[in-house]
Motif scaffolding. Structure first.
Motif, short mmCIF file in Angstrom:
data_model
loop_
_atom_site.label_atom_id
_atom_site.label_comp_id
_atom_site.label_asym_id
_atom_site.label_seq_id
_atom_site.Cartn_x
_atom_site.Cartn_y
_atom_site.Cartn_z
N LEU A 160 0.93 -1.14 -0.03
CA LEU A 160 -0.06 -0.09 0.13
C LEU A 160 0.85 1.47 0.06
N TRP A 161 1.82 1.23 0.79
CA TRP A 161 2.75 2.29 0.91
C TRP A 161 3.30 2.74 -0.78
N VAL A 162 3.68 1.56 -1.32
CA VAL A 162 4.47 1.80 -2.46
C VAL A 162 3.41 2.63 -3.39
N TYR A 163 2.40 1.92 -3.42
CA TYR A 163 1.36 2.19 -4.72
C TYR A 163 0.78 3.46 -4.21
N VAL A 164 0.50 4.01 -2.93
CA VAL A 164 0.16 5.43 -2.63
C VAL A 164 1.08 6.37 -2.81
N THR A 165 2.38 5.98 -2.52
CA THR A 165 3.60 6.90 -2.91
C THR A 165 3.61 7.28 -4.17
N LEU A 166 3.46 6.57 -5.19
CA LEU A 166 3.40 6.34 -6.55
C LEU A 166 2.35 7.00 -7.59
N LEU A 167 1.46 7.30 -6.71
CA LEU A 167 0.06 7.88 -7.26
C LEU A 167 0.38 9.19 -8.07
N PRO A 168 0.86 10.17 -7.49
CA PRO A 168 1.00 11.32 -8.50
C PRO A 168 1.88 10.92 -9.90
N PHE A 169 2.99 10.26 -9.38
CA PHE A 169 3.70 9.77 -10.64
C PHE A 169 3.13 8.78 -11.49
N LEU A 170 2.09 7.94 -11.29
CA LEU A 170 1.37 7.33 -12.16
C LEU A 170 0.51 8.12 -12.89
N PHE A 171 -0.13 9.13 -12.21
CA PHE A 171 -0.86 10.12 -12.80
C PHE A 171 -0.23 10.99 -13.83
N ALA A 172 1.06 11.28 -13.64
CA ALA A 172 1.62 12.31 -14.27
C ALA A 172 2.17 11.29 -15.86
N MET A 173 2.49 9.99 -15.62
CA MET A 173 2.61 9.22 -16.76
C MET A 173 1.80 8.73 -17.34
N SER A 174 0.55 8.88 -16.95
CA SER A 174 -0.51 8.52 -17.67
C SER A 174 -1.04 9.60 -18.77
N SER A 175 -0.65 10.93 -18.33
CA SER A 175 -1.11 12.16 -19.09
C SER A 175 -0.26 12.41 -20.22
#
Length: 256
Positions: A160-175
């Motif tokens: 959970l820590w890894v996934y939540v920490t990477l959320l902004p990164f994943l949104f930016a990479m998807s944009s």
């Protein structure tokens, strides 16, 4: 006769013009050109492509995260060891960053984002692996590593820590609207560099303190000014990453 014919023509033309105008008012529309239709279709395809990229990258990241935690937990339970815990945490960051690099068309900002996440994860992961092998173990897990159910909670929290920490990164990479580098990006990269150096120096100072056999709590170097400068450095690292992601975020994504 000619005058009457001219009046009739003008009257018919006026009635036709009035009917066309009234029809447009009723429908509330203007004539749509082929160029307008093409532009609308292109935008719709772009939105659908971005939605597909969202679901694909977030789903891939979740599968990688869960997969590594499950394998790490099973192996650690079988061997009754905690030496794979931190290594698997860092490996998850690395694997998701690499998967993001392979997910589609990338801009320069996408590449930089992946690079700083990989740099941080590789540094921290290698340090933690060396530390746990030099010290012989991690006392945090002494009471749970022989109890699979209790041990699984730690692995779940790590995932959970890894996934939540990477959320902004994943949104930016998807944009697809990553854009160029601006003032906010520069501030973010500067904070990342500051946090990275702070965390790295603090980790090495404490590791040397422990290896020298000194007891008690370290109070020299960066540890003179903060009780946990390594955690402070990590917080600054991810604040920097968030700022680099910020121009690519929209709406509720800012809460990630």
């Amino acid at each position: 006769g000619g005058a009457r014919a001219s009046v009739r023509v003008r009257g018919a033309s006026a009635r036709a013009s009035f009917q066309v105008t009234r029809g447009r008012r009723r429908t509330g529309r203007h004539t749509t050109t082929g160029k307008d239709l093409s532009l609308g279709s292109s935008r719709a395809r772009g939105r659908r492509r971005e939605v597909r990229m969202y679901s694909s990258l977030f789903g891939t990241a979740a599968l990688i995260d869960v997969g590594i935690q499950v394998v790490g937990w099973a192996l650690s339970c079988a061997l009754s060891t905690e030496k794979y815990y931190d290594m698997c945490g860092s490996l998850t960051f690395i694997a998701i960053a690499i998967a993001s690099l392979l997910s589609g068309t990338l801009s320069a900002k996408h590449v930089v984002l992946c690079a700083i996440v990989l740099l941080w994860a590789l540094r921290l992961g290698s340090f933690l692996v060396v530390r746990v092998h030099k010290t012989g173990g991690d006392q945090r897990f002494d009471k749970v590593k022989g109890r699979p159910g209790a041990y699984a909670v730690y692995w779940l929290l790590q995932g959970l820590w890894v996934y939540v920490t990477l959320l902004p990164f994943l949104f930016a990479m998807s944009s697809s609207a990553a854009g160029g580098f601006g003032v906010v990006d520069s501030i973010g990269l500067s904070l990342f560099a500051l946090g990275f150096l702070t965390e790295s120096i603090a980790d090495l100072q404490k590791f040397k303190f422990k290896m020298d056999g000194q007891g008690g709590f370290i109070s020299s170097g960066l540890w003179r000014y903060s009780r946990h400068p390594n955690y402070f450095g990590e917080m600054i690292v991810w604040l920097g990453v968030y700022l680099v992601c910020l121009p690519s975020l929209s709406g509720a994504e800012h809460l990630a």
